[in-house]
Scaffold this active site. Sequence first.
Site, PDB file in Angstrom:
ATOM      1  N   SER A  91     -31.458  15.543 -39.713  1.00 34.13           N
ATOM      2  CA  SER A  91     -31.186  16.230 -38.277  1.00 34.13           C
ATOM      3  C   SER A  91     -29.752  16.541 -38.687  1.00 34.13           C
ATOM      4  O   SER A  91     -28.888  15.902 -39.058  1.00 34.13           O
ATOM      5  CB  SER A  91     -30.877  15.356 -37.165  1.00 34.13           C
ATOM      6  OG  SER A  91     -29.970  15.614 -36.094  1.00 34.13           O
ATOM      7  N   TYR A 121     -29.635  21.941 -35.090  1.00 32.05           N
ATOM      8  CA  TYR A 121     -29.683  22.479 -33.715  1.00 32.05           C
ATOM      9  C   TYR A 121     -28.542  23.703 -33.860  1.00 32.05           C
ATOM     10  O   TYR A 121     -27.310  23.336 -34.369  1.00 32.05           O
ATOM     11  CB  TYR A 121     -28.733  21.166 -32.879  1.00 32.05           C
ATOM     12  CG  TYR A 121     -29.656  20.399 -32.515  1.00 32.05           C
ATOM     13  CD1 TYR A 121     -31.028  20.730 -31.901  1.00 32.05           C
ATOM     14  CD2 TYR A 121     -29.391  19.096 -32.457  1.00 32.05           C
ATOM     15  CE1 TYR A 121     -31.966  19.638 -31.535  1.00 32.05           C
ATOM     16  CE2 TYR A 121     -30.450  17.878 -31.960  1.00 32.05           C
ATOM     17  CZ  TYR A 121     -31.721  18.353 -31.464  1.00 32.05           C
ATOM     18  OH  TYR A 121     -32.466  17.409 -31.197  1.00 32.05           O
ATOM     19  N   THR A 145     -35.418  23.291 -33.934  1.00 36.01           N
ATOM     20  CA  THR A 145     -36.000  22.659 -32.958  1.00 36.01           C
ATOM     21  C   THR A 145     -35.896  23.503 -31.660  1.00 36.01           C
ATOM     22  O   THR A 145     -34.729  23.731 -31.221  1.00 36.01           O
ATOM     23  CB  THR A 145     -35.316  21.123 -32.638  1.00 36.01           C
ATOM     24  OG1 THR A 145     -35.327  20.552 -34.157  1.00 36.01           O
ATOM     25  CG2 THR A 145     -35.802  20.475 -31.442  1.00 36.01           C
ATOM     26  N   LYS A 148     -40.017  23.249 -34.484  1.00 32.14           N
ATOM     27  CA  LYS A 148     -40.162  21.850 -33.754  1.00 32.14           C
ATOM     28  C   LYS A 148     -40.084  21.821 -32.456  1.00 32.14           C
ATOM     29  O   LYS A 148     -39.015  22.403 -31.972  1.00 32.14           O
ATOM     30  CB  LYS A 148     -39.327  20.907 -34.659  1.00 32.14           C
ATOM     31  CG  LYS A 148     -39.429  19.507 -33.958  1.00 32.14           C
ATOM     32  CD  LYS A 148     -38.500  18.674 -34.968  1.00 32.14           C
ATOM     33  CE  LYS A 148     -38.815  16.948 -34.298  1.00 32.14           C
ATOM     34  NZ  LYS A 148     -37.923  16.972 -33.073  1.00 32.14           N
ATOM     35  N   HIS A 162     -40.279  15.904 -28.212  1.00 32.31           N
ATOM     36  CA  HIS A 162     -39.030  15.260 -28.636  1.00 32.31           C
ATOM     37  C   HIS A 162     -39.115  13.927 -28.038  1.00 32.31           C
ATOM     38  O   HIS A 162     -38.160  13.191 -27.824  1.00 32.31           O
ATOM     39  CB  HIS A 162     -38.078  16.092 -27.686  1.00 32.31           C
ATOM     40  CG  HIS A 162     -36.715  16.281 -28.756  1.00 32.31           C
ATOM     41  ND1 HIS A 162     -36.389  17.280 -29.054  1.00 32.31           N
ATOM     42  CD2 HIS A 162     -35.773  15.229 -28.919  1.00 32.31           C
ATOM     43  CE1 HIS A 162     -35.000  17.076 -29.578  1.00 32.31           C
ATOM     44  NE2 HIS A 162     -34.689  15.902 -29.390  1.00 32.31           N
TER      45      HIS A 162
HETATM   46  C1  LIG Z   1     -32.758   8.377 -31.080  1.00 25.77           C
HETATM   47  C2  LIG Z   1     -33.463   9.828 -31.361  1.00 25.77           C
HETATM   48  C3  LIG Z   1     -32.607  10.870 -31.841  1.00 25.77           C
HETATM   49  C4  LIG Z   1     -33.343  12.259 -31.944  1.00 25.77           C
HETATM   50  N1  LIG Z   1     -32.419  13.293 -32.592  1.00 25.77           N
HETATM   51  C5  LIG Z   1     -33.095  14.290 -32.769  1.00 25.77           C
HETATM   52  C6  LIG Z   1     -32.420  15.332 -33.552  1.00 25.77           C
HETATM   53  O1  LIG Z   1     -31.427  15.226 -33.703  1.00 25.77           O
HETATM   54  N2  LIG Z   1     -33.135  16.589 -33.770  1.00 25.77           N
HETATM   55  C7  LIG Z   1     -34.549  16.870 -33.383  1.00 25.77           C
HETATM   56  O2  LIG Z   1     -35.144  17.754 -33.481  1.00 25.77           O
HETATM   57  N3  LIG Z   1     -35.257  15.620 -32.817  1.00 25.77           N
HETATM   58  C8  LIG Z   1     -34.620  14.592 -32.448  1.00 25.77           C
HETATM   59  N4  LIG Z   1     -35.426  13.360 -32.033  1.00 25.77           N
HETATM   60  C9  LIG Z   1     -36.820  13.604 -31.622  1.00 25.77           C
HETATM   61  C10 LIG Z   1     -37.417  13.187 -32.958  1.00 25.77           C
HETATM   62  O3  LIG Z   1     -37.390  14.110 -34.136  1.00 25.77           O
HETATM   63  C11 LIG Z   1     -39.057  13.088 -32.635  1.00 25.77           C
HETATM   64  O4  LIG Z   1     -39.482  14.334 -32.042  1.00 25.77           O
HETATM   65  C12 LIG Z   1     -39.570  12.054 -31.618  1.00 25.77           C
HETATM   66  O5  LIG Z   1     -38.652  10.993 -31.653  1.00 25.77           O
HETATM   67  C13 LIG Z   1     -40.965  11.721 -31.860  1.00 25.77           C
HETATM   68  O6  LIG Z   1     -41.219  10.671 -30.960  1.00 25.77           O
HETATM   69  P1  LIG Z   1     -41.445   9.094 -31.449  1.00 25.77           P
HETATM   70  O7  LIG Z   1     -40.164   8.551 -31.261  1.00 25.77           O
HETATM   71  O8  LIG Z   1     -42.332   8.598 -30.036  1.00 25.77           O
HETATM   72  O9  LIG Z   1     -41.951   8.917 -32.628  1.00 25.77           O
HETATM   73  C14 LIG Z   1     -34.652  12.121 -31.547  1.00 25.77           C
HETATM   74  C15 LIG Z   1     -35.403  11.132 -31.266  1.00 25.77           C
HETATM   75  C16 LIG Z   1     -34.851   9.993 -30.978  1.00 25.77           C
HETATM   76  C17 LIG Z   1     -35.804   8.751 -30.737  1.00 25.77           C
END
Ligand SMILES: Cc1cc2nc3c(=O)[nH]c(=O)nc-3n(C[C@H](O)[C@H](O)[C@H](O)COP(=O)(O)O)c2cc1C
Length: 359
Positions: free
Chosen positions: A112, A135, A161, A215, A239
């Site tokens: 990320s 982002y 994303t 994404k 997400h």
């Molecule tokens: C703590 C946290 C931070 C995240 N930060 C980002 C990010 O910076 N960029 C992004 O595209 N998705 C981000 N996501 C979404 C994850 O990439 C992913 O889509 C999601 O966590 C998948 O679901 P799961 O946690 O149930 O496996 C984040 C998710 C979490 C839990």
Amino acid sequence: MNAPQAAEYLTLQEIVAAARAHLAPGPWAYLVGGAETETTVRRNRQALDALAFRPRVLRDVRRIDAGAACLGRRARLPVLLAPIGGLESFAEGGAAAAARGAAQFGVPQMLSSVCKPGLEATAAAADTQRFFQLYVRGDDAWVDDHVRRARAHGYAAFCLTVDVAVYGRRERDLAGRFVKPWRAGADAGRDFQAALSWDQVKRYKDRHDLPLILKGIATAEDAALAVEHGVEVVYVSNHGGRQLDHGLGSIAVLPEVVAAVAGRAQVWVDGGFMRGSDVVKAIALGAQAVGLGRLPCLGLAAAGTPGLVRALEILEEEVRTCLGLLGVTSLGELGAAHLAPAPAVGAPGALGAFPLLGE
Ligand SMILES: Cc1cc2nc3c(=O)[nH]c(=O)nc-3n(C[C@H](O)[C@H](O)[C@H](O)COP(=O)(O)O)c2cc1C
């Protein structure tokens, strides 16, 4: 009593319990929480639980191969570490600690853009297949500069994303007055992300040949548009339920996207995948890879890089057990005939896959 060594964890539940014990309330809420009523979070789990297996028997499963190719490179499992902002709040070293775990185990990492120690230092930390997720916080030249840096540092694909046009209301963070240090000043430039349209996707594809991942696709309509724009990976995601509330569970969206893409791009998916059987279900429905969001964070919080590796080892054990009991010896043999709709029986929610927690 000393904390257990990572190798002593025998189940994912033990890792989750250790992570919960190690994290302060703020980072814990940030990790497990979702948007508003957290309905999308719960539906991610519920949609997975609403699929049952149809096993085949008497098929000689002595040798099982759970590996897969991910954008041309072999991975030990059909999974990748999904991009996580602020990994440094779960383990020392942040994305570098995650990169070392991904390399040691043998799966790709998607970094990320809002995660320390950043694009260059994370690439230098370990030799694993890596993708970069951005982002958008600047103009076209700013984006181009990130593409150039990602390419120069060996990232095999670039990810935008697209489910964050506006930032979701994460009520656990708001209620806890949790201020994310890595988001200080993050609102600056937020309009660039809000302004994104298919024009920027076209511009990217006209200008860059680094494969593009979108994404946050959640409908067949947008999947078809992505393919028309020449996107290499359509990444189904909500997400982790942290953005739009009241969405469908990710795996419930997967079949319509796989049908719309019709083999013209890869289809990846994330959202609620915590168990080996969850991963198997996505592959059976036609995904090429499954993103893991919270699970790797829990491994890191439990015991740093070794904790992440241990979580992946246990996940692999679960995948292999599931495949053997389904009567298949490789992922390519899986199909929709291995699944049937069934009433969900598990508890919904980010930790619904771990019924022993709290006992
Ligand atoms: C703590 C946290 C931070 C995240 N930060 C980002 C990010 O910076 N960029 C992004 O595209 N998705 C981000 N996501 C979404 C994850 O990439 C992913 O889509 C999601 O966590 C998948 O679901 P799961 O946690 O149930 O496996 C984040 C998710 C979490 C839990």
